[in-house]
Design a protein around this motif. Sequence first.
Motif, PDB file in Angstrom:
ATOM      1  N   ALA A   1     -19.519  -7.062  17.865  1.00  0.00           N
ATOM      2  CA  ALA A   1     -20.665  -6.953  16.896  1.00  0.00           C
ATOM      3  C   ALA A   1     -20.500  -5.957  15.826  1.00  0.00           C
ATOM      4  N   LEU A   2     -20.354  -4.619  16.374  1.00  0.00           N
ATOM      5  CA  LEU A   2     -20.283  -3.583  15.535  1.00  0.00           C
ATOM      6  C   LEU A   2     -19.167  -3.555  14.606  1.00  0.00           C
ATOM      7  N   LEU A   3     -18.238  -3.858  14.967  1.00  0.00           N
ATOM      8  CA  LEU A   3     -16.913  -3.900  14.030  1.00  0.00           C
ATOM      9  C   LEU A   3     -17.006  -5.049  12.854  1.00  0.00           C
ATOM     10  N   ILE A   4     -17.575  -6.153  13.369  1.00  0.00           N
ATOM     11  CA  ILE A   4     -18.044  -7.145  12.218  1.00  0.00           C
ATOM     12  C   ILE A   4     -18.997  -6.662  11.403  1.00  0.00           C
ATOM     13  N   MET A   5     -20.283  -5.924  11.691  1.00  0.00           N
ATOM     14  CA  MET A   5     -21.199  -5.411  10.917  1.00  0.00           C
ATOM     15  C   MET A   5     -20.585  -4.369   9.949  1.00  0.00           C
ATOM     16  N   ALA A   6     -19.992  -3.601  10.536  1.00  0.00           N
ATOM     17  CA  ALA A   6     -19.191  -2.447   9.690  1.00  0.00           C
ATOM     18  C   ALA A   6     -18.292  -3.157   8.648  1.00  0.00           C
TER      19      ALA A   6
ATOM     20  N   LEU B   1      -8.211  -8.999   9.145  1.00  0.00           N
ATOM     21  CA  LEU B   1      -7.233  -9.660  10.331  1.00  0.00           C
ATOM     22  C   LEU B   1      -7.093  -8.980  11.537  1.00  0.00           C
ATOM     23  N   ALA B   2      -7.240  -7.534  11.383  1.00  0.00           N
ATOM     24  CA  ALA B   2      -7.159  -6.584  12.681  1.00  0.00           C
ATOM     25  C   ALA B   2      -8.313  -6.947  13.663  1.00  0.00           C
ATOM     26  N   ILE B   3      -9.588  -7.112  12.845  1.00  0.00           N
ATOM     27  CA  ILE B   3     -10.773  -7.498  13.707  1.00  0.00           C
ATOM     28  C   ILE B   3     -10.701  -8.856  14.425  1.00  0.00           C
TER      29      ILE B   3
ATOM     30  N   LEU C   1     -11.584   1.016   6.933  1.00  0.00           N
ATOM     31  CA  LEU C   1     -12.635   0.911   6.379  1.00  0.00           C
ATOM     32  C   LEU C   1     -13.368   2.220   5.788  1.00  0.00           C
ATOM     33  N   PHE C   2     -12.870   3.379   6.346  1.00  0.00           N
ATOM     34  CA  PHE C   2     -13.271   4.505   5.819  1.00  0.00           C
ATOM     35  C   PHE C   2     -12.547   4.770   4.551  1.00  0.00           C
ATOM     36  N   VAL C   3     -11.481   4.353   4.458  1.00  0.00           N
ATOM     37  CA  VAL C   3     -10.654   4.673   3.102  1.00  0.00           C
ATOM     38  C   VAL C   3     -11.251   3.741   1.927  1.00  0.00           C
TER      39      VAL C   3
END
Length: 442
Positions: free
Chosen positions: A308-313, A338-340, A407-409
Amino acid sequence: MIDGMPRKSHFSSPRTILLSILTLFLLYFSYYLLASFINEFFLSAGYFKGTHNDFLAFYSTGQLTAYGDIASVYNEQALTAIQRGIVPHPVSALGYMPFLNPPFVALLLAPLGLLAVNDARLVWMIVNAALMIGIAWYFTLGIASKWQRGIIIGLIATTYPVFQNLIQGQLSIIITGLVIAAMYCAEKGKLFTAGLFLTCLTIKPQLAVFVGLGLLLFRQWRVIKGMVVGTAALLLVTLPFTGVSLYTEYIHFSSGVAAGHVSGAGTVGETTWEGNMKYMYSLPGLAVSLFGQRNVASTNAFYFGIGALLIMAYLWVARRTSPSFRSNQGRIMLATGLAIILLINPHAYSQDAILLLAIPAVILPIWRDQRQTIIVFLAAMTLQYVDQMTGLHLTTLALLGFVCGGLFVVRSGKYIATTQDKVPYESRNQGTKKGSSPHLAH
């Protein structure tokens, strides 16, 4: 550079030295895997060795279908009877290899059931190996040197996930090839055709669900239309042979498999599907390694919480930059998505790690030096072998690092040159009309 000063050799740069070391390591590892494959596949009596028994499920399913008993492809007794004639002892945690795919896959496997088991396995291996070489050929289109391209094609075609696919007789190479074809079509702007190719994900329905939800979130209606039309056509063509009742049975069976994944997979109580989840390269595998397969509550909380954290981010960053082929930021978002999906895949063993090739299929044009990018990525894929030997889950951690870094980049807004500035080869984009950019629609 000042005249008269000695030139610094290109071959002495740390990057070149590291790349050379990685290449030599991959060449040795490819030789090791190839020798292991030949020894097990061609030299071992009975062809089946250790835990490499997945093909038993496909062959017994194909035989039942070929001889008019497709209604029994989910029947434990029917499958066990055929498999015991090949391997006289129980295999897997259930004692037999169940068929976990939709009914239409049974029809695709029927020709194999007409052959002797060793002949069928050899034919299936040749088909998948040829497809894998085709995938490797596509990845190396931008490498001018023929001998370098030949070496890298060989390295791609002999990675550990490929070895696992060929030795297990799995379906993931076929899925990977069709997914990459879908991305090629999407990049060319042929979104409906891309959706048709993505119909292949219904072979592993959980992937079709995840990808479908992603397409819905980003309103990719033409791709969705292609998937729907492709799936409907597949059902219409196969229903006369399977009947509606077999699909009903499959839904009931697959729901039991899904329940097994969140209830200990046989370690707490009897389930439809049982297996060791520790060696999955996705979040469930990492959770089981941390908490143990019997600690159902902890593993589920970790899986659903981190997922859930990955999807929300991802959705937070996607408010600024949507996944697409239009820009490098969009490509990174697409690859990160795709990685998620691969991380939250609840049934992801080493043979499925070949699906990781979908990631460089998206981001490879970003880098000028494709050889370096492919070598580094292949080195990362060998982490699957280390994970299988040690249970360290380096592949999972690498995927998590890729997601967080991507995501950071994108979120930081750092300048990334346009794709057109970075693409070192134009062969994939020839035929694109001037002024148009092949991308997924926003």
